[in-house]
Design a protein around this motif. Structure first.
Motif, PDB file in Angstrom:
ATOM      1  N   ALA A  15       0.852  11.088  -4.985  1.00  0.00           N
ATOM      2  CA  ALA A  15       0.562  12.352  -5.662  1.00  0.00           C
ATOM      3  C   ALA A  15       1.833  13.175  -5.868  1.00  0.00           C
ATOM      4  N   GLY A  16       2.928  12.758  -5.279  1.00  0.00           N
ATOM      5  CA  GLY A  16       4.194  13.448  -5.489  1.00  0.00           C
ATOM      6  C   GLY A  16       4.458  14.573  -4.517  1.00  0.00           C
ATOM      7  N   GLY A  17       3.858  14.539  -3.382  1.00  0.00           N
ATOM      8  CA  GLY A  17       4.110  15.586  -2.398  1.00  0.00           C
ATOM      9  C   GLY A  17       3.081  15.564  -1.298  1.00  0.00           C
ATOM     10  N   ASP A  18       3.076  16.639  -0.523  1.00  0.00           N
ATOM     11  CA  ASP A  18       2.079  16.683   0.545  1.00  0.00           C
ATOM     12  C   ASP A  18       0.926  17.584   0.131  1.00  0.00           C
ATOM     13  N   ALA A  19      -0.132  17.562   0.900  1.00  0.00           N
ATOM     14  CA  ALA A  19      -1.356  18.291   0.567  1.00  0.00           C
ATOM     15  C   ALA A  19      -1.366  19.701   1.117  1.00  0.00           C
ATOM     16  N   SER A  20      -0.235  20.179   1.653  1.00  0.00           N
ATOM     17  CA  SER A  20      -0.228  21.491   2.296  1.00  0.00           C
ATOM     18  C   SER A  20      -0.181  22.627   1.258  1.00  0.00           C
ATOM     19  N   GLY A  21       0.177  22.330   0.037  1.00  0.00           N
ATOM     20  CA  GLY A  21      -0.013  23.247  -1.012  1.00  0.00           C
ATOM     21  C   GLY A  21       1.037  24.061  -1.517  1.00  0.00           C
ATOM     22  N   VAL A  46       0.850  -1.179   0.000  1.00  0.00           N
ATOM     23  CA  VAL A  46       0.000   0.000   0.000  1.00  0.00           C
ATOM     24  C   VAL A  46       0.891   1.235   0.000  1.00  0.00           C
ATOM     25  N   VAL A  47       0.578   2.169  -0.877  1.00  0.00           N
ATOM     26  CA  VAL A  47       1.344   3.400  -0.978  1.00  0.00           C
ATOM     27  C   VAL A  47       0.460   4.541  -0.489  1.00  0.00           C
ATOM     28  N   SER A  48       1.031   5.421   0.315  1.00  0.00           N
ATOM     29  CA  SER A  48       0.309   6.575   0.814  1.00  0.00           C
ATOM     30  C   SER A  48      -0.186   7.432  -0.342  1.00  0.00           C
ATOM     31  N   ALA A  49      -1.400   7.947  -0.245  1.00  0.00           N
ATOM     32  CA  ALA A  49      -1.954   8.810  -1.290  1.00  0.00           C
ATOM     33  C   ALA A  49      -1.096  10.059  -1.443  1.00  0.00           C
ATOM     34  N   LYS A  50      -0.512  10.542  -0.355  1.00  0.00           N
ATOM     35  CA  LYS A  50       0.340  11.737  -0.421  1.00  0.00           C
ATOM     36  C   LYS A  50       1.608  11.441  -1.227  1.00  0.00           C
ATOM     37  N   LYS A  51       2.206  10.286  -0.992  1.00  0.00           N
ATOM     38  CA  LYS A  51       3.411   9.926  -1.738  1.00  0.00           C
ATOM     39  C   LYS A  51       3.110   9.669  -3.208  1.00  0.00           C
TER      40      LYS A  51
END
Length: 95
Positions: free
Chosen positions: A89-95, A82-87
């Protein structure tokens, strides 16, 4: 010695004896726990049985067997898939 003092002395002796028996039982429990944990580590390291089967045979829950395994440095049978959705997407969700 009065009757009250005799009762008090008998109570002290009884509690001292019971306390010593309790302490001895705790020491035996700790020795048994240590031996069981070492056995779990040996079996998991050798890959003789998997964690699920070990769990069925010992008085521990699956998560505790996992903690024992991790503390001993035993790698998981399979790598995480399982891969984190943040990883992903190529980064974090902080923007």
């Amino acid at each position: 010695m009065t009757a009250t003092e005799k009762k008090q002395q008998a109570a002290r002796e009884r509690l001292t004896k019971l306390g010593a028996a309790y302490q001895a039982a705790e020491e035996q429990l700790e020795a048994a726990r240590t031996a069981l944990n070492e056995g779990i580590v040996d079996i998991l390291k050798a890959r003789t049985l998997g964690p699920s089967e070990v769990t069925r045979l010992v008085p521990y829950e699956r998560q505790h067997v996992g903690r024992i395994s991790k503390a001993a440095g035993i790698p998981p049978l399979r790598e995480r898939t399982v891969v984190s959705a943040k990883k992903a997407a190529g980064g974090d969700a902080s923007g």
